[in-house]
Scaffold this active site. Sequence first.
Site, PDB file in Angstrom:
ATOM      1  N   ASN A   1       0.886  -1.170   0.195  1.00 30.40           N
ATOM      2  CA  ASN A   1       0.178  -0.161   0.108  1.00 30.40           C
ATOM      3  C   ASN A   1       0.687   1.299  -0.145  1.00 30.40           C
ATOM      4  O   ASN A   1       1.736   1.423   0.975  1.00 30.40           O
ATOM      5  CB  ASN A   1      -1.156  -0.167   1.126  1.00 30.40           C
ATOM      6  CG  ASN A   1      -1.948   1.334   1.503  1.00 30.40           C
ATOM      7  OD1 ASN A   1      -2.676   1.483   0.673  1.00 30.40           O
ATOM      8  ND2 ASN A   1      -1.193   2.313   2.152  1.00 30.40           N
ATOM      9  N   GLU A   2       0.727   1.929  -0.863  1.00 34.40           N
ATOM     10  CA  GLU A   2       1.328   3.298  -1.233  1.00 34.40           C
ATOM     11  C   GLU A   2       2.851   3.591  -0.863  1.00 34.40           C
ATOM     12  O   GLU A   2       3.121   4.222  -0.009  1.00 34.40           O
ATOM     13  CB  GLU A   2       0.549   4.330  -0.216  1.00 34.40           C
ATOM     14  CG  GLU A   2      -0.750   4.582  -0.380  1.00 34.40           C
ATOM     15  CD  GLU A   2      -1.511   5.573   0.273  1.00 34.40           C
ATOM     16  OE1 GLU A   2      -1.057   6.146   1.249  1.00 34.40           O
ATOM     17  OE2 GLU A   2      -2.867   5.773  -0.003  1.00 34.40           O
TER      18      GLU A   2
END
Length: 515
Positions: free
Chosen positions: A458-459
């Site tokens: 994630n990110e």
Amino acid sequence: MRRIFRTLSLLIVGIEFSIVKMVEIEAKGMLFPQDSETREIKSLDGLWNFRISPKNSPNLGFTEKWYSRPLQETGDVEIMPVPSSYNDITQNKLIRDHIGWAWYDRTFWIPNDWLKDTRLVLRFGGVNYHATVWINGIPVVEHSGGHLPFEIELSSPPVKLLFKSINRITVAINNTLTPDTVPQGEIFRPTDTRYPEGYFTLNYNFDFFNYAGIHRSVFLYTTPQTYISDITVHTRTNGETGILDYSIQFLSSQRSYLSITRHKVSEVSVSLLDKKGVVVGTGEGESGQLLITDAKLWWPFTMVKNDTDAGYLHTLVVTLTDATLRTKDVYRLKIGIRSVKWTNTSLLINDKPFYFRGFGRHEDFNIRGKGIDNVMIVKDHNLVKWTGANSYRTSHYPYAEEIMDLTDRLGIVVIDECPAVSLNGFGSKLLSNHMQSIRELIQRDKNRASVIMWSVGNEPQSQQPAAENYFKEITDLTRTLDSERPLTLVTNQGWSNDKTVSNERNFFFQSISEK
């Protein structure tokens, strides 16, 4: 602008403290403990003794060998429920904000009927982040990674279990994160004179609290000496016919430390039962295929008219017979028969388009933190259904197995995410730990009908040049471990500067939301 991208053309809406060297736990078979004709479990959940290491003497528990005697003899202890995060249980601010080693212990008995011809295993569902475990003062296992299970066989030396008196288990955990852990963090020691001497903090880039503790259940369980070690199933559909491919692995342990050898067995048999207990398929051998005519399929609850038709689970009964030792082992695995396919525009479950309506959830609740709580998880999933959602991503780490059991049963679709949140730097040690997390996650959840996709992170700071090859290696590994589910990754980098864009094998990008 935030862009979410995914692989295989699928659109998603979407210390400085001294730490004991971790022993890598191989991501091998680790079936969830269960009672059966041949297996028995004993929970070690409950109220444990607890204390933290002094802030300015973080290794005191090791230098004074707290593991060699009852923890209450080392100083004042708190009562700590297991499973739970320790942060909010007491009224002590030092415990809530503690960074470093925290210590647990409790005692337990071994039942007399576990004495003969029994393999005994200790299993932790999840400890955040580093864990070291002793039995009666003897170190038995270490594990790094906060959200996935680990276990150790206790039937052999150097473990010295006491079968006619009380035993003691001691666990030291450390919530320190480093640039090489997944997720990452870093100890920060300000030099400004306005801070007290010795002051430090743990900085991290993710936007949720770094809860710590023995978060999931602790079990002792038994198997026969020759036992079913792993089960792998793959399901698909062909019209009204359900197709189930299975593979059974087994091992034998003769109570010699790390001397695990494969026995010749006379029979491996499988039976597939419907919800009423009716046998709908049988097979013989370590691997094979079952064809189920007019199969009752697993569906998300928003794709059926009645909730009773959602999340339909069969039971695969695996029986292993050892002709040499004249023993049997029986394990029952809940499975859902369904297919997952995808095109450039759609994801198909049982050949019908599925539209994602859901959330990025979190696992924690007030007071208990990330400690598993059946009351709260049932309530939370009732709320998921009440809102009309049919899916969620396990942002940003693997959720407890009890939660995954519930999504299988309720027909809620899951995007299963490893704990690689907000990564940067992309060095070789980080890559190794990230890969180990992927292996353990897929090994644990590979048979779950509700899991239709893996999220590899994630990110991340994917504008960094090193991200390109890093995520190529991650996705190549993930596809090697499971080629039947699509992959996804969430990024907040723009198209023009995201380095993973240049390698089309990694991800297919699609701008679907702005923030």
